[in-house]
Design a protein around this motif. Structure first.
Motif, PDB file in Angstrom:
ATOM      1  N   TYR A  47     -21.634  21.691 -12.059  1.00 51.09           N
ATOM      2  CA  TYR A  47     -20.518  21.779 -11.072  1.00 51.09           C
ATOM      3  C   TYR A  47     -20.749  22.346  -9.705  1.00 51.09           C
ATOM      4  N   GLU A  48     -21.630  23.468  -9.691  1.00 51.08           N
ATOM      5  CA  GLU A  48     -22.020  23.971  -8.240  1.00 51.08           C
ATOM      6  C   GLU A  48     -22.680  23.052  -7.449  1.00 51.08           C
ATOM      7  N   GLN A  49     -23.614  22.099  -8.059  1.00 45.73           N
ATOM      8  CA  GLN A  49     -24.519  21.283  -7.355  1.00 45.73           C
ATOM      9  C   GLN A  49     -23.637  20.011  -6.720  1.00 45.73           C
ATOM     10  N   VAL A  50     -22.890  19.750  -7.352  1.00 42.32           N
ATOM     11  CA  VAL A  50     -22.066  18.341  -7.217  1.00 42.32           C
ATOM     12  C   VAL A  50     -20.806  18.933  -6.046  1.00 42.32           C
ATOM     13  N   TYR A  51     -20.043  20.153  -6.439  1.00 43.37           N
ATOM     14  CA  TYR A  51     -18.847  20.179  -5.600  1.00 43.37           C
ATOM     15  C   TYR A  51     -19.110  21.217  -4.395  1.00 43.37           C
ATOM     16  N   VAL A  52     -20.135  22.287  -4.492  1.00 42.42           N
ATOM     17  CA  VAL A  52     -20.407  23.346  -3.536  1.00 42.42           C
ATOM     18  C   VAL A  52     -21.558  22.861  -2.805  1.00 42.42           C
ATOM     19  N   ASN A  53     -22.289  22.314  -3.105  1.00 43.43           N
ATOM     20  CA  ASN A  53     -23.623  21.650  -2.146  1.00 43.43           C
ATOM     21  C   ASN A  53     -22.980  20.969  -0.891  1.00 43.43           C
ATOM     22  N   PRO A  54     -21.916  20.250  -1.229  1.00 42.95           N
ATOM     23  CA  PRO A  54     -21.505  19.486   0.157  1.00 42.95           C
ATOM     24  C   PRO A  54     -20.849  20.456   1.169  1.00 42.95           C
ATOM     25  N   VAL A  55     -20.268  21.733   0.775  1.00 44.53           N
ATOM     26  CA  VAL A  55     -19.834  22.410   1.489  1.00 44.53           C
ATOM     27  C   VAL A  55     -20.732  23.324   2.171  1.00 44.53           C
ATOM     28  N   TRP A  56     -21.975  23.732   1.700  1.00 46.14           N
ATOM     29  CA  TRP A  56     -22.935  24.377   2.231  1.00 46.14           C
ATOM     30  C   TRP A  56     -23.674  23.263   3.358  1.00 46.14           C
TER      31      TRP A  56
END
Length: 149
Positions: A47-56
């Motif tokens: 979940y983190e790599q799919v939804y949080v990485n674009p924010v980073w």
């Protein structure tokens, strides 16, 4: 004359901060894209790599953009500084000093004359008044002088 902009500390701080911002932003963007693409390709994405990485990635893009704006400011400052004429400095003028020996200093107080002030017979006459009285005495005929008996 050397360029004053090249010796300016704030100018070099802006250059270094802009380069550091670009480097930090690129590191965030490239590391998050590499992690996201590798996990999405093999199907083990979380979940983190799919939804949080674009924010980073967006956050890193802001750093890259701020660094680019800083470098554009550096280039603008350099162009404006080169367009301005350099001030012409005049050679220092050295004046010759002539030393004149002063009259010796006396311990006597200065004597000031005032034409309106009358002096009594017991007061000492000022030097100019004494010289004037002597000149008048010489100019008077001797016949008018009182005789001693």
């Amino acid at each position: 004359m050397t360029n004053r902009l090249a010796r300016s500390v704030p100018f070099w701080v802006l250059v270094l901060a802009s380069l550091a911002s670009i480097g930090f932003g690129l590191w965030i963007v490239l590391s998050k894209i590499a992690a996201m693409s590798s996990t999405l390709a093999d199907g083990s994405a979380t979940y983190e790599q799919v939804y949080v990485n674009p924010v980073w990635i967006g956050f890193g893009g802001v750093f890259v953009g701020a660094g680019i704006v800083g470098l554009l400011l550096v280039l603008t400052l350099a162009a404006l500084r080169s367009a301005l004429p350099t001030p012409v400095t005049e050679a220092a003028v050295v004046e010759e000093t002539v030393i004149v020996e002063a009259a010796p200093v006396t311990d006597e107080a200065p004597v000031f004359e005032d034409a309106d002030v009358e002096t009594s017979a017991t007061d000492a006459a000022p030097p100019a008044a004494a010289a004037e009285a002597a000149a008048q005495a010489e100019a008077e005929p001797e016949s008018e002088a009182p005789e001693k008996r």
